[in-house]
Write an enzyme that holds these catalytic residues in place. Structure first.
Site, PDB file in Angstrom:
ATOM      1  N   HIS A 236       0.767  -1.124   0.079  1.00  0.00           N
ATOM      2  CA  HIS A 236       0.099  -0.034  -0.001  1.00  0.00           C
ATOM      3  C   HIS A 236       1.043   1.374  -0.112  1.00  0.00           C
ATOM      4  O   HIS A 236       1.880   1.142   0.890  1.00  0.00           O
ATOM      5  CB  HIS A 236      -0.951   0.054   1.305  1.00  0.00           C
ATOM      6  CG  HIS A 236      -2.025   1.243   1.543  1.00  0.00           C
ATOM      7  ND1 HIS A 236      -1.460   2.339   1.696  1.00  0.00           N
ATOM      8  CD2 HIS A 236      -3.166   1.226   0.948  1.00  0.00           C
ATOM      9  CE1 HIS A 236      -2.559   3.083   1.490  1.00  0.00           C
ATOM     10  NE2 HIS A 236      -3.668   2.341   1.141  1.00  0.00           N
ATOM     11  N   HIS A 301      -7.857   0.776  -4.086  1.00  0.00           N
ATOM     12  CA  HIS A 301      -8.578   1.363  -3.269  1.00  0.00           C
ATOM     13  C   HIS A 301      -8.934   2.663  -3.955  1.00  0.00           C
ATOM     14  O   HIS A 301      -8.005   3.532  -4.437  1.00  0.00           O
ATOM     15  CB  HIS A 301      -7.632   1.920  -2.009  1.00  0.00           C
ATOM     16  CG  HIS A 301      -7.437   0.944  -1.110  1.00  0.00           C
ATOM     17  ND1 HIS A 301      -6.510   1.311  -0.008  1.00  0.00           N
ATOM     18  CD2 HIS A 301      -7.719  -0.285  -0.742  1.00  0.00           C
ATOM     19  CE1 HIS A 301      -6.433   0.148   0.763  1.00  0.00           C
ATOM     20  NE2 HIS A 301      -7.124  -0.731   0.205  1.00  0.00           N
ATOM     21  N   ASP A 354     -12.672   3.839  -1.081  1.00  0.00           N
ATOM     22  CA  ASP A 354     -11.825   3.847   0.324  1.00  0.00           C
ATOM     23  C   ASP A 354     -12.349   5.411   1.045  1.00  0.00           C
ATOM     24  O   ASP A 354     -12.448   6.298   0.220  1.00  0.00           O
ATOM     25  CB  ASP A 354     -10.248   4.194  -0.264  1.00  0.00           C
ATOM     26  CG  ASP A 354      -9.047   4.118   0.977  1.00  0.00           C
ATOM     27  OD1 ASP A 354      -9.749   3.463   2.264  1.00  0.00           O
ATOM     28  OD2 ASP A 354      -8.173   4.465   0.886  1.00  0.00           O
ATOM     29  N   TYR A 373     -14.170   5.544   8.021  1.00  0.00           N
ATOM     30  CA  TYR A 373     -15.192   4.553   7.423  1.00  0.00           C
ATOM     31  C   TYR A 373     -16.552   4.672   7.761  1.00  0.00           C
ATOM     32  O   TYR A 373     -17.110   3.585   8.186  1.00  0.00           O
ATOM     33  CB  TYR A 373     -14.437   3.180   7.841  1.00  0.00           C
ATOM     34  CG  TYR A 373     -13.199   2.993   7.029  1.00  0.00           C
ATOM     35  CD1 TYR A 373     -13.058   2.433   5.679  1.00  0.00           C
ATOM     36  CD2 TYR A 373     -12.016   3.547   7.515  1.00  0.00           C
ATOM     37  CE1 TYR A 373     -11.737   2.233   5.031  1.00  0.00           C
ATOM     38  CE2 TYR A 373     -10.690   3.435   6.681  1.00  0.00           C
ATOM     39  CZ  TYR A 373     -10.630   2.704   5.501  1.00  0.00           C
ATOM     40  OH  TYR A 373      -9.688   2.499   4.741  1.00  0.00           O
TER      41      TYR A 373
HETATM   42  C1  DNO Z   1      -6.518   3.930   5.449  1.00  0.00           C
HETATM   43  C2  DNO Z   1      -6.039   2.788   4.661  1.00  0.00           C
HETATM   44  C3  DNO Z   1      -4.344   2.074   5.412  1.00  0.00           C
HETATM   45  C4  DNO Z   1      -4.244   0.967   4.685  1.00  0.00           C
HETATM   46  C5  DNO Z   1      -3.100   0.279   5.340  1.00  0.00           C
HETATM   47  C6  DNO Z   1      -2.610  -0.771   4.498  1.00  0.00           C
HETATM   48  O1  DNO Z   1      -7.531   4.225   5.408  1.00  0.00           O
HETATM   49  O2  DNO Z   1      -5.874   2.434   3.362  1.00  0.00           O
HETATM   50  O3  DNO Z   1      -4.926   2.183   6.808  1.00  0.00           O
HETATM   51  O4  DNO Z   1      -5.214  -0.192   5.245  1.00  0.00           O
HETATM   52  O5  DNO Z   1      -2.031   1.169   5.302  1.00  0.00           O
HETATM   53  O6  DNO Z   1      -1.501  -1.661   5.180  1.00  0.00           O
END
Ligand code: DNO
Length: 421
Positions: A236, A301, A354, A373
């Protein structure tokens, strides 16, 4: 029609948005993690299967692991690395036994993602997340008291940071500090500023080159197992995609990704294409990145950021950012077609919306363990992205402007209506 699999993130049984709600968003798959297991420990098969059963029972599929976290010792290259590497590969084996083969991870030092405001009011009454380097400067200089922090900011930013900090009420300072240091996915560790100072200390002397060498050591240790199991690892990007807290960043640009792929030319050494992270830099050309790295994109994402003056950015609506989301989705659909026409068995790219704006009923709810979220804003994002995918597919596969009748409708979408006699 070949579309990317629509998914949603779920933070496990503690998530205030239950799987039954996620199902109603129309998503088919889940991105999730075993958040209760400390970083660096083995994910036991039983725990994986139990989590998977809960997802199956809701009529969904555990499509992507997000994340199998990388312990800080691996990033700093200290401690008992062979134990940590063994634990990681054991977890990969257990995941493969459960049939889960796409695994997201990140290599961001100390903190996961960073914003300086979790509830930035928008003109329509909803709230978004926002990043302002002046506020980060206030955090670093006035709360964390990091040595050398002032060297990373301009005189004007330092002045404004001091001014902003001074006018903040004590309780707002506390909330602000928490929103920076306690935003690890799906958990509240209640870290203190001192904990953060202790986590920063081992990075003394670690620059980009050393961090990249530590990533290379990690990948070299785990990729043979990943390849054997058919696991696609997906790194990521850094969020935000530039250095924070004086720490090096190695996953922020196309050059960085090329460097990571140079470490090992393996399909298991892949990428989670996070448009919101990459898109927060004006020099990242997202469509060009999809074309260049397409075959290694194992998950997406989709989120938009709007770049603002003074190096600020805010999380815009999913189609309303500073880059053309529809063009990125188009590039991703082209990548699916390339995979399919080459006969690849694994041609899918699971996507999830995302983040999302806090809106409507979610405005009154606490953020808890899942800041960023909320259900409704994410569902709006997914619906917009779904519309873009279908519209683009229609254009690509059918004659423009030709309406084709749908021969049958899937029964689960329109179930039989039982009327009273
Ligand atoms: C945030 C996410 C990150 C992601 C991690 C992956 O919203 O996109 O927390 O899950 O960094 O390791």
């Amino acid at each position: 029609m070949h579309l990317m699999t629509e998914c949603m993130r779920w933070f496990g049984p503690e998530d205030p948005v239950p799987l039954s709600f996620i199902r109603q968003s129309g998503a088919a798959g889940i991105f999730t993690s075993l958040h209760q297991i400390p970083y660096g420990e083995i994910w036991p098969l039983d725990a994986i299967l139990q989590h998977q059963r809960a997802i199956d029972a809701a009529g969904l599929v555990w499509t992507v692991v997000e994340s199998l976290p990388v312990h800080e010792d691996i990033k700093t290259g200290r401690g008992d690395l062979s134990r940590l590497f063994d634990n990681y590969t054991t977890s990969l084996r257990n995941l493969a036994t459960a049939g889960i083969r796409t695994v997201v991870y990140n290599f961001m030092p100390v903190l996961d993602w960073v914003r300086t405001d979790m509830r930035w009011p928008l003109p329509d009454g909803s709230c978004s997340m926002h990043f302002d380097p002046v506020r980060l400067a206030a955090f670093e200089i006035h709360a964390l008291n990091r040595d050398g922090a002032k060297d990373d900011y301009s005189t004007e930013q330092i002045r404004q940071a001091g001014h902003w900090w001074k006018q903040l009420a004590e309780e707002d300072k506390e909330v602000f500090v928490r929103s920076i240091i306690d935003v690890f996915p799906g958990v509240k560790w209640s870290l203190s500023l001192n904990d953060i100072r202790e986590m920063l200390a081992p990075y003394e002397g670690i620059d980009e080159a050393v961090l990249r060498a530590n990533l290379a050591r990690f990948l070299e240790a785990i990729l043979p197992t990943a390849e054997e199991l058919g696991i696609r690892l997906a790194i990521h990007p850094d969020d935000p995609p530039f250095p924070v807290l004086g720490l090096p960043r190695i996953v922020s640009t196309a050059t960085h990704i090329a460097e990571i792929f140079d470490i090992a030319d393996s399909p298991s050494n892949g990428l989670c294409f996070c448009t919101g992270s990459f898109g927060s830099r004006i020099d990242n050309d997202l469509c060009a990145m999809v074309s260049r790295f397409g075959s290694r994109i194992h998950a997406a994402h989709l989120r938009s950021t709007r770049l603002l003056p003074d190096d600020c950015f805010l999380e815009a609506g999913h189609l309303a950012g500073s880059f053309d989301m529809a063009a990125v989705v188009h590039a991703l659909l082209d990548e699916l077609d390339t995979r399919r026409s080459s006969g690849a068995e694994e041609w899918q790219i699971p996507l999830r919306p995302d983040h999302g704006h806090i809106m409507m009923d979610d405005l009154g709810k606490p953020e808890g363990i899942t800041p960023g979220y909320p259900a409704i804003g994410r569902m709006r994002g997914l619906a917009e992205l779904r519309g873009v995918m279908h519209g683009l597919r229609h254009r690509i596969e059918k004659a423009p402007n030709k309406c084709t009748a749908t021969p049958s409708l899937p029964p689960e979408v329109f179930p039989r209506v039982h009327r009273h006699p």
